[in-house]
Design a protein around this motif. Structure first.
Motif, PDB file in Angstrom:
ATOM      1  N   ASN A  79       0.678  -1.224   0.132  1.00 36.70           N
ATOM      2  CA  ASN A  79       0.264   0.535  -0.221  1.00 36.70           C
ATOM      3  C   ASN A  79       0.525   1.227   0.222  1.00 36.70           C
ATOM      4  O   ASN A  79       0.530   2.469  -0.643  1.00 36.70           O
ATOM      5  CB  ASN A  79      -0.388   0.001   1.348  1.00 36.70           C
ATOM      6  N   VAL A  80       2.046   1.555   0.783  1.00 38.94           N
ATOM      7  CA  VAL A  80       2.512   2.326   0.854  1.00 38.94           C
ATOM      8  C   VAL A  80       3.480   2.009  -0.505  1.00 38.94           C
ATOM      9  O   VAL A  80       4.161   4.019  -1.033  1.00 38.94           O
ATOM     10  CB  VAL A  80       3.831   2.324   2.264  1.00 38.94           C
ATOM     11  N   ALA A  81       3.764   1.836  -0.641  1.00 33.43           N
ATOM     12  CA  ALA A  81       4.691   1.427  -2.284  1.00 33.43           C
ATOM     13  C   ALA A  81       3.860   1.652  -3.372  1.00 33.43           C
ATOM     14  O   ALA A  81       4.125   2.019  -4.622  1.00 33.43           O
ATOM     15  CB  ALA A  81       5.266  -0.115  -1.895  1.00 33.43           C
ATOM     16  N   ALA A  82       1.816   1.901  -3.652  1.00 33.83           N
ATOM     17  CA  ALA A  82       1.647   1.471  -5.068  1.00 33.83           C
ATOM     18  C   ALA A  82       1.959   2.658  -5.666  1.00 33.83           C
ATOM     19  O   ALA A  82       1.656   3.204  -6.954  1.00 33.83           O
ATOM     20  CB  ALA A  82       0.262   1.345  -4.194  1.00 33.83           C
ATOM     21  N   ASP A  83       2.242   3.893  -4.897  1.00 35.01           N
ATOM     22  CA  ASP A  83       2.485   4.888  -5.665  1.00 35.01           C
ATOM     23  C   ASP A  83       3.521   4.803  -6.589  1.00 35.01           C
ATOM     24  O   ASP A  83       2.731   4.996  -8.133  1.00 35.01           O
ATOM     25  CB  ASP A  83       2.552   5.769  -4.587  1.00 35.01           C
ATOM     26  N   ALA A  84       4.315   4.327  -5.934  1.00 34.36           N
ATOM     27  CA  ALA A  84       5.730   3.956  -7.584  1.00 34.36           C
ATOM     28  C   ALA A  84       4.850   2.780  -8.281  1.00 34.36           C
ATOM     29  O   ALA A  84       5.202   3.292  -9.478  1.00 34.36           O
ATOM     30  CB  ALA A  84       6.582   3.276  -6.158  1.00 34.36           C
ATOM     31  N   LEU A  85       4.655   1.811  -7.694  1.00 34.43           N
ATOM     32  CA  LEU A  85       3.867   0.610  -8.246  1.00 34.43           C
ATOM     33  C   LEU A  85       3.164   1.261  -9.492  1.00 34.43           C
ATOM     34  O   LEU A  85       3.204   0.800 -10.648  1.00 34.43           O
ATOM     35  CB  LEU A  85       3.104  -0.149  -7.227  1.00 34.43           C
TER      36      LEU A  85
END
Lengths: 581, 191
Positions: A79-85
């Motif tokens: 969820n935290v990394a989702a922006d990048a993903l």
């Protein structure tokens, strides 16, 4: 040579064997041991990032610079990394990139049950779902190949019983790591709307190509047996299916997104009853139904909640389940995890419990302060939320004319992860809350991993240590006070002052994690003639303490094999019955 | 060989995971298929720990289902009672008689049942309690309780005791080799 290793260790070993160059991530059960093992093996560069977004972004950079890269995290970390993903899926990769997401069905050590397969669908990228340690090893190699062949990030998804279960692995040989070219390619890597529009079309085309690949790839395997029952499954569920129905026909999916529609249709046509066995969400079942294929047994019989096991599968298909010797014995005293003997959190929470303040909690060992008898935490949402939530509470309290100040409790690693921005907001917007940072210089709950405050990096070299007080000040907080939570009187006075002083107020406890740093102190004993059996000391919830006898008013004793000499019980005793041995 | 299911229970910090590792490595060294699984994370903080070791020609799931364990090894009596329903009918239980208070008991929220051992025998007809702590201390280290417990079931396992000794030697460090082997043999003699 064959070894017996966990899924996490297998991923680490394969990362090294598959020409991996850079690995990053943030600790989180059940993913943590992966990077620790990369570090232990010692051949490939790896590091802890302050959070999962930074970990994934760094892995993206490593890929663009030409090195095969790996980012590891638990399901909520995605969820935290989702922006990048969600934009990485547009840019694609240069060298292969794998995002390992470790799910925790059954919530053995998590705040929610989240099915990461949703992210593969959401981001329109391939996902691999290994069923044992050998596949965990194999799928890293295959994952890099898919990543580079299709110009896409690949998600490698595990669950607790894959990450933490050990099985036999036979490594398949080493690829020497080589770093490719570092290429400038603006339309590919700069996602301005005009470039993004072109890339989105490519993403959709890529997904169709991946679907064709899924049809023929050996990752998706038909195991034909009895045709009365045919089961579509993947990951750990496959193993449970093999236990429950050893002779059934199985379509075992290794590539779980995108799905091989033709293969599923062919399989469904060969069996009388089609069953779908998947933990958590109905990802396969919904897609299979949308293909117009009938599913006879699925989520109507297998819960969305918790783990699957052989008996759940047997029962769902109407087969008899295991019968044991006895039902579980009921009403036994529970043995929940608790603060270690000697932990600095114990003193703090005994005070917060006494003061009856509203505690906005966070993710870490200190979340255990919510459990009785301390019962001194009243909300815990996600990493970093303690401070931002306390800020929101403070603002509403202000609007409502309440004078009570909320208290946020957060650890150092969680503060670095995502508490800093919350405190920045509190300083900037003037939130009337007290923030207590338990700066024990490690990421404790996951077993003591390094963080920017530890003075050491993952691979062991010394590192610049963040000064917590300076960091807090620079965010715009003027009232920052260091405390020593082993001293209850002083700490209580500091908390009271923080509660009385208007505006944001921060206390920093710098006592190190006793488990990680093995702090040794003189032990305590109880003078039995002085102990009155009042149980005031027991409120600190220390397993070293116990009642020495049964009866009307049993006295307290301290187990010298467990005591770590923190002295909190001695300070809680009103009769001066405890002293150093 | 049909799959042989071992369940090891105890309290975080007692060395359940090391004991599991010894058995799993021994199975591998004996040329068998093996899966081992425990849930850690929260368990490190003095919580209840349960670990599975499954040995056989081909092992699929790493999980032992309640009612299907061939043997239960418990490092603590209350944990033996908590997991006794994992045993197959007629299967064997060996437990360490030394108790450890759960935090709920330590804080006065619950009482440690005084009749744990009677309750265990009432459910399992083949239950054996041993004094693992004193045997570990005799071997030279109180922390060797886990090796005592492994030793106590050696003759009931489908693994050769010599192989287990070899694995213990390989996994122990320096002085630990002697202590652990002594603890292993002490446990075997006590059973």
């Amino acid at each position: 040579m064959k070894t017996i290793i966990s899924g996490n260790e297998a991923i680490a070993l394969s990362f090294e064997d598959s020409g991996g160059v850079f690995a990053s991530g943030y600790p989180g059960t059940p993913s943590t041991e992966t990077l620790e093992e990369v570090a232990r093996l010692g051949k490939v560069y790896c590091e802890w990032a302050p959070n999962e977004k930074v970990g994934l972004e760094s892995a993206i950079g490593a890929s663009l610079a030409g090195g095969r890269s790996l980012a590891t995290m638990k399901h909520v970390g995605v969820n935290v990394a989702a922006d990048a993903l969600m934009t990485l899926t547009y840019t694609g990769v240069n060298a292969g990139l794998i995002l390992m997401a470790a799910d925790d069905p059954g919530m053995h050590s998590s705040q929610n049950e989240q099915d990461s397969r949703n992210y593969a669908k959401f981001a329109k990228i391939p996902m691999l779902d290994p069923a044992d340690s050998q596949e965990a090893y194999d799928f890293v190699r295959t994952g890099f190949e898919i990543s580079e062949q299709f110009d896409t990030p690949v998600m490698l998804r595990t669950t607790t019983r894959i990450s933490h279960a050990k099985g036999i692995v036979e490594p398949t040989g080493k690829i020497q790591p080589k770093v490719g070219e570092w290429v400038k390619n603006v339309p590919k890597y700069v996602m301005l709307p005009n470039f993004g529009k072109i890339k989105h079309v490519e993403v959709e085309a890529r997904l169709l190509k991946l679907q064709e690949f899924a049809e023929t790839s050996p990752l998706n395997r038909l195991e034909m047996g009895d045709t009365d029952l045919g089961i579509v499954t993947s990951g750990i569920s496959y193993q449970h299916v093999k236990e429950a129905f050893p002779t059934a026909s199985i379509l075992k999916l290794g590539l779980v997104h995108p799905l091989p529609e033709k293969k599923i249709r062919e399989f469904a046509g060969k069996v009388k009853r089609l069953m779908v066995v998947e933990e958590m969400d109905a990802i396969f079942e919904e897609q299979i139904r949308a293909m117009g294929i009938g599913v006879h047994i699925g989520k109507d019989k297998i819960s969305f909640c918790g783990e699957v096991n052989a008996d759940i599968i047997r029962a769902a298909a109407g087969a008899p389940i295991t019968t044991g010797t006895a039902a579980p014995v009921e009403n036994l005293p529970q043995r929940p995890p608790t603060f270690c003997p000697g932990c600095a959190h114990r003193g703090l929470y005994s005070i917060l419990s006494k003061l009856k303040v509203f505690v906005s909690g966070d993710i870490g060992c200190y979340t255990l302060g919510a459990l009785p008898p301390l019962s001194a935490m009243h909300t815990c949402i996600c990493m970093g939320a303690s401070i931002s939530a306390a800020h929101g509470m403070a603002k509403v309290n202000e609007i409502a004319g309440r004078t009570e100040k909320p208290v946020a409790v957060i650890g150092d690693s969680t503060f670095f992860h995502s508490g800093i921005t919350g405190l920045l907001s509190m300083a900037y917007n003037g939130g009337n809350a007290l923030v207590i940072i338990m700066d024990n210089r490690t990421t404790g709950m996951t077993g003591g991993q390094e963080n920017p405050g530890s003075g050491q990096v993952l691979q062991g070299e010394p590192a610049q240590q963040v000064n917590m007080v300076d960091l807090v000040k620079v965010l715009g907080i003027h009232n920052v006070v260091e405390i020593n939570s082993y001293n209850l009187e002083e700490t209580e006075a500091a908390i009271r002052k923080g509660l009385e002083t208007p505006g944001p107020y921060v206390l920093v406890d710098k006592n190190p994690c006793i488990l990680r740093y093995r702090v040794k102190k003189p032990l305590y004993k109880v003078a039995q003639d002085k102990c009155t059996g009042c149980r005031a000391c027991l409120k600190a919830s220390c397993v070293a303490l116990g009642l020495t006898a049964s009866g009307e008013k049993p006295k307290v004793g301290i187990d010298p094999n467990i005591c770590n000499g923190c002295g909190v019980c001695a300070q809680l005793c009103k009769f001066d019955a405890m002293s150093e041995v | 060989m049909k799959v042989f299911n071992i369940v090891i229970a105890g309290v975080g910090g007692q060395g359940v995971l090391m004991a599991s590792k010894v058995l799993a490595e021994s199975a591998l060294a004996s040329g068998m298929d093996v899966k081992q699984n425990e849930v850690h994370g929260m368990a490190q903080r003095g919580g209840s720990v349960i670990s599975f070791v499954r040995i056989g020609d081909q092992v699929h799931s790493p999980v032992v289902m309640p009612g299907s364990a061939d043997i239960l090894i418990s490092f603590e009596p209350l944990e033996a009672l908590r997991y006794v329903h994992y045993l197959k009918p007629g299967a064997m239980l060996v437990y360490n008689k030394g108790t450890i208070n759960p935090s709920t008991v330590a804080s006065g929220l619950a009482t440690y049942p005084s009749d744990v051992e009677e309750q265990i025998s009432g459910i399992c007809g083949d239950a054996h309690g041993i004094e693992a702590l004193s045997l570990a201390q005799e071997a030279g280290n109180a922390k060797a309780v886990n090796m005592v417990m492994v030793g106590s079931v050696l003759k009931n396992l489908p693994i050769d005791a010599q192989v287990v000794e070899g694995v213990v030697k390989a996994l122990s460090k320096d002085k630990g080799v002697e202590v652990n082997l002594k603890a292993l043999r002490g446990g075997a003699a006590a059973a």
